[in-house]
Write a protein that holds these residues in place. Sequence first.
Motif: not given
Length: 316
Positions: A208, A268, A270-271
């Motif tokens: 994020d 963005r 995903e981490q």
Amino acid sequence: MRALVTGCAGFIGSHLTEHLLGDGHDVVGVDCFNANYARADKLRNLERARAWDSFTFVPVDLAQGDLGDLVEGCDVVYHLAAEPGVRTSWGSGFDRYVRNNVTATQLLLEAVRAHPGARVVYGSSSSVYGQAATLPTREDVVPAPVSPYGVTKLAAEHLVGSYAASFGLDVLSLRFFSVFGPRQRPDMAFTAFCRAALAERPLAVLGDGGQTRDFTYVGDVVEALRQAATAPVPSGSVLNVGGGAPTTLGGAIDVLGDLVGRPLAVARGEQPPGDVRHTAADVGRARELLGYRPTTDLRAGLQQQWAWALSSADRP
Ligand code: NAD
């Protein structure tokens, strides 16, 4: 002074090598051009060093070579060669991490044991801490890495400590925190962001953007390495080397946008597993033992990195 720099063609190693040569020292540089990024980039990193007569380049793989001749006669061994990066350390990539981070370190330490005399300064990583329970993090927190990369960096740190305890080698480990600046590796965020900005593509942000990093300018890391070669530090010491002002990734992107001259669009994702949420270095021990004081903040350092990205874009 005669210094051995392993990983001399890499991001941090090439800066250190030039700094040592500029101060009149003899440098033996070792690198095997492993495949983590383009050989052409690494050759470019070495261009300035190669102009010095006091620089000797040895294209040896530390995990295979006979390293005795390399360390003999050296006053300091800077061990920066490694397979870096968290994300590619899972799955089948792990073999390379064990080989280049653990086996290579053990063979180098054996060579120093057989030809004693040099201080060994090992380039460790903040990734040994994992999701640190206390921020800023001191070196006496029990390390708990959350990536295979961090596990191999910690294993090598323990090897360094074992050779100090068992054979009296003079060693210390520096834990670097998110190093940035010109020549930063292409897999690292700021280089990827600069390239995306140049191509007018959105910046790929994994997570994020609220994750914080204690970004450390490469010139400050080089200062710490230089201080570590001669400072009267107890053998086996482990010292954090951070920038001193943890910043969110989103905040860093805003600074880069200022330098580029327009807001930067973000895509963005995903981490990924193994990425930690926050890092922050307590640098009190390095300040006390080395006199370490970071001097280049995020904006000034990013300005240097953006200028480098612009000039590299013009090259074939
Ligand atoms: P880099 O990949 O740019 O440089 C490492 C160099 O080591 C490469 O040129 C590679 O070819 C060489 N190498 C790898 N295995 C080798 C082997 N077996 N024999 C000979 N050479 C070998 O990486 P970097 O970002 O400059 O990192 C340098 C060191 O600092 C590494 O030990 C890394 O773990 C550590 N570190 C880096 C950061 C960072 O933010 N860049 C943060 C923490 C720790």
